[in-house]
Design a protein around this motif. Structure first.
Motif, mmCIF file in Angstrom:
data_model
loop_
_atom_site.group_PDB
_atom_site.id
_atom_site.type_symbol
_atom_site.label_atom_id
_atom_site.label_comp_id
_atom_site.label_asym_id
_atom_site.label_seq_id
_atom_site.Cartn_x
_atom_site.Cartn_y
_atom_site.Cartn_z
ATOM 1 N N LYS A 40 19.171 -85.429 -9.671
ATOM 2 C CA LYS A 40 19.303 -84.860 -8.326
ATOM 3 C C LYS A 40 20.466 -85.545 -7.620
ATOM 4 C CE LYS A 40 15.556 -82.318 -8.210
ATOM 5 N NZ LYS A 40 14.265 -82.935 -8.506
ATOM 6 N N PRO A 41 20.976 -84.909 -6.572
ATOM 7 C CA PRO A 41 22.024 -85.581 -5.796
ATOM 8 C C PRO A 41 21.471 -86.807 -5.072
ATOM 9 C CG PRO A 41 21.863 -83.239 -5.215
ATOM 10 C CD PRO A 41 20.678 -83.560 -6.070
ATOM 11 N N ALA A 42 22.238 -87.887 -5.056
ATOM 12 C CA ALA A 42 21.869 -89.050 -4.250
ATOM 13 C C ALA A 42 22.443 -88.916 -2.842
ATOM 14 C CB ALA A 42 22.386 -90.324 -4.909
ATOM 15 N N PHE A 43 23.426 -88.051 -2.699
ATOM 16 C CA PHE A 43 24.104 -87.855 -1.407
ATOM 17 C C PHE A 43 24.373 -86.372 -1.199
ATOM 18 C CE2 PHE A 43 25.435 -91.825 -3.375
ATOM 19 C CZ PHE A 43 25.015 -92.739 -2.427
ATOM 20 N N ASP A 44 24.561 -86.004 0.060
ATOM 21 C CA ASP A 44 25.000 -84.636 0.363
ATOM 22 C C ASP A 44 26.425 -84.458 -0.145
ATOM 23 O OD1 ASP A 44 22.643 -84.136 1.646
ATOM 24 O OD2 ASP A 44 23.439 -84.561 3.658
ATOM 25 N N ASP A 45 26.796 -83.211 -0.397
ATOM 26 C CA ASP A 45 28.186 -82.912 -0.737
ATOM 27 C C ASP A 45 29.074 -83.274 0.453
ATOM 28 O OD1 ASP A 45 27.935 -81.987 -3.320
ATOM 29 O OD2 ASP A 45 27.680 -79.894 -2.728
ATOM 30 N N PRO A 46 30.284 -83.751 0.173
ATOM 31 C CA PRO A 46 31.226 -84.023 1.269
ATOM 32 C C PRO A 46 31.653 -82.727 1.960
ATOM 33 C CG PRO A 46 32.021 -84.952 -0.812
ATOM 34 C CD PRO A 46 30.830 -84.107 -1.133
ATOM 35 N N CYS A 99 27.315 -87.066 -12.549
ATOM 36 C CA CYS A 99 27.664 -85.918 -13.383
ATOM 37 C C CYS A 99 27.246 -84.644 -12.643
ATOM 38 C CB CYS A 99 26.959 -86.009 -14.739
ATOM 39 S SG CYS A 99 27.759 -84.973 -15.989
ATOM 40 N N GLY A 100 27.887 -83.552 -12.982
ATOM 41 C CA GLY A 100 27.479 -82.261 -12.436
ATOM 42 C C GLY A 100 26.336 -81.695 -13.271
ATOM 43 N N ASN A 101 25.433 -80.959 -12.623
ATOM 44 C CA ASN A 101 24.300 -80.410 -13.391
ATOM 45 C C ASN A 101 24.692 -79.160 -14.188
ATOM 46 O OD1 ASN A 101 24.269 -78.303 -11.538
ATOM 47 N ND2 ASN A 101 22.368 -78.930 -10.534
ATOM 48 N N LYS A 102 25.968 -78.786 -14.132
ATOM 49 C CA LYS A 102 26.454 -77.696 -14.978
ATOM 50 C C LYS A 102 27.473 -78.212 -15.999
ATOM 51 C CE LYS A 102 25.805 -74.449 -11.156
ATOM 52 N NZ LYS A 102 25.603 -75.467 -10.088
ATOM 53 N N ASP A 103 27.505 -79.513 -16.184
ATOM 54 C CA ASP A 103 28.462 -80.146 -17.100
ATOM 55 C C ASP A 103 27.806 -80.324 -18.472
ATOM 56 O OD1 ASP A 103 30.121 -81.919 -18.521
ATOM 57 O OD2 ASP A 103 30.757 -82.929 -16.682
ATOM 58 N N GLY A 104 28.415 -79.717 -19.488
ATOM 59 C CA GLY A 104 27.876 -79.797 -20.843
ATOM 60 C C GLY A 104 27.894 -81.199 -21.435
ATOM 61 N N LEU A 105 28.510 -82.158 -20.728
ATOM 62 C CA LEU A 105 28.500 -83.542 -21.212
ATOM 63 C C LEU A 105 27.443 -84.391 -20.492
ATOM 64 C CD1 LEU A 105 32.326 -84.328 -21.574
ATOM 65 C CD2 LEU A 105 30.723 -83.648 -23.354
ATOM 66 N N ILE A 130 23.670 -96.226 -8.813
ATOM 67 C CA ILE A 130 23.601 -94.906 -8.179
ATOM 68 C C ILE A 130 23.600 -93.871 -9.297
ATOM 69 C CG2 ILE A 130 24.857 -93.231 -6.763
ATOM 70 C CD1 ILE A 130 23.939 -95.501 -5.023
ATOM 71 N N TRP A 131 22.649 -92.951 -9.230
ATOM 72 C CA TRP A 131 22.628 -91.816 -10.175
ATOM 73 C C TRP A 131 22.784 -90.570 -9.326
ATOM 74 C CZ3 TRP A 131 23.752 -89.569 -14.335
ATOM 75 C CH2 TRP A 131 23.025 -88.536 -14.927
ATOM 76 N N HIS A 132 23.967 -90.012 -9.365
ATOM 77 C CA HIS A 132 24.284 -88.879 -8.491
ATOM 78 C C HIS A 132 24.592 -87.647 -9.338
ATOM 79 C CE1 HIS A 132 25.631 -86.620 -5.077
ATOM 80 N NE2 HIS A 132 26.888 -86.559 -5.479
ATOM 81 N N VAL A 133 23.676 -86.690 -9.334
ATOM 82 C CA VAL A 133 23.874 -85.440 -10.078
ATOM 83 C C VAL A 133 24.080 -84.331 -9.053
ATOM 84 C CG1 VAL A 133 22.844 -83.809 -11.704
ATOM 85 C CG2 VAL A 133 22.466 -86.267 -11.997
ATOM 86 N N ASN A 190 33.131 -87.262 -5.901
ATOM 87 C CA ASN A 190 32.620 -88.576 -6.278
ATOM 88 C C ASN A 190 33.598 -89.687 -5.959
ATOM 89 O OD1 ASN A 190 29.762 -88.736 -7.709
ATOM 90 N ND2 ASN A 190 30.644 -86.692 -7.941
ATOM 91 N N LEU A 191 34.877 -89.404 -6.034
ATOM 92 C CA LEU A 191 35.843 -90.410 -5.591
ATOM 93 C C LEU A 191 35.634 -90.694 -4.104
ATOM 94 C CD1 LEU A 191 38.259 -92.259 -6.013
ATOM 95 C CD2 LEU A 191 39.767 -90.280 -5.578
ATOM 96 N N TRP A 192 35.413 -89.651 -3.331
ATOM 97 C CA TRP A 192 35.212 -89.790 -1.874
ATOM 98 C C TRP A 192 33.954 -90.603 -1.579
ATOM 99 C CZ3 TRP A 192 31.734 -87.829 1.912
ATOM 100 C CH2 TRP A 192 32.218 -87.786 3.230
#
Ligand code: FER
Length: 323
Positions: A69-75, A272-278, A297-300, A313-315
């Protein structure tokens, strides 16, 4: 190993085709090009454990766990757009002698607004992906504008950002078969430690303690970041892997001494993105860290293997550095 590389060569082709179209398509403020190219045609993320393929057909099935799950809101939109009414930092391409590679190599360096030799700055080393080079982050995120904006808004401390070329070989261009250059990404460990960091510290006014040194990267650069950052806890205190690629070492090799990592790291960021095949790579790292109680931090987020994930994620990461 053989199987992995055979697979990689095929996947690499799909990936590179994806990367070049992404780079051309990106518009300021859009949700990330692969949102247009790849993701719309994909089904919505499985809420449970339904496997599905990542964008571009590479990377394998995506199985999401309850933690993913996201740990933060989208910027907000526009985080890396230039604002004319704020102080601007400087971006320069410099050259350094690499003993590791035996050539002169290039790296891009951002110095924050008002950079002065009378002051010392912390440094973030920021690494690119398999199809990229020292200019790649500029295409995905404009780290200079992104940092100018964060600094102007009082959200980040002034820092230097170094964007080296992570392919440590004489011809360090991605070339027609970038996947074949993967071994040079491993060799970059010595270039970074023995050549890049000393060159930066001799030419810029930097702090040189580990608490003032961060390492982050996207995809291959995320794998390098986890491998080198966690492998050199005496050098880096802030470590961020964004959509890390299969060059990431197995978790137990990455963090053989969980207590030491827990004690030394100021921030460990795995995203990682939840639509990323990696995503399975980052999931494996997260699950191990969780089991071994290494704070991180685990941010999906909702992205794929794309610029939106790296920029966002850089932001998020840069705001939490050196504090
Ligand atoms: C792979 C798939 C993707 C791999 C590397 C990548 C080394 C890198 C992706 C990127 O940097 O964007 O199997 O193996």
């Amino acid at each position: 190993m053989k199987t992995t590389y055979a697979t990689c060569a095929f996947l690499g082709f799909a990936l590179l085709a994806g990367l070049s179209s992404r780079a051309q398509e990106r518009q300021p403020g859009d949700a990330g090009p692969s949102a247009k190219t790849n993701i719309q045609s994909a089904p919505a993320p499985a809420s449970g454990n339904q496997p599905r393929r990542g964008p571009g057909g590479f990377g394998g099935p995506i199985v999401l766990n309850p933690d993913d799950k996201p740990a933060f809101d989208d910027p907000p939109a526009g985080i890396d757009q230039k604002r004319e009414n704020i102080p601007q930092g400087k971006l320069e391409m410099i050259e350094y002698e690499s003993k590791t590679v035996g050539t002169k190599r290039k790296m891009q360096v951002y110095t924050p607004p008002g950079y002065s030799a009378n002051q010392k700055y912390p440094v973030l080393y920021l690494l690119h992906g398999i199809g990229g080079d020292e200019t790649e982050w500029q295409r995905f995120a404009h780290p200079n504008h992104l940092l100018d904006n964060l600094i102007a808004d009082g959200k980040a401390v002034p820092m230097i950002i170094v964007m080296p070329n992570g392919r440590a070989q004489k011809d360090d261009r991605a070339g027609p078969n970038a996947m074949a250059t993967a071994p040079a990404f491993a060799k970059f460990e010595r270039d970074l430690l023995d050549d890049v960091i000393p060159a930066i510290q001799s030419r810029y006014s930097t702090y040189t303690n580990r608490e003032s040194r961060a390492l982050a990267g996207l995809s291959m650069g995320g794998g390098q970041t986890l491998n080198f950052g966690l492998g050199h806890l005496d050098t880096f205190a802030w470590v961020g892997g964004f959509s890390s690629a299969p060059n990431t070492k197995p978790p137990a090799q990455l963090v053989p001494d969980p207590a030491a990592a827990a004690q030394k790291l100021k921030l460990l960021w795995v995203s990682c993105g939840n639509k990323d095949g990696l995503i399975r790579i980052s999931q494996g790292v997260h699950l191990y860290l969780k089991e071994k109680q290494v704070p991180h931090i685990w941010h999906v987020d909702g992205n794929g293997h794309d610029a939106a994930h790296w920029r966002n994620n850089l932001w998020l990461f840069a705001q939490r550095l050196f504090k």
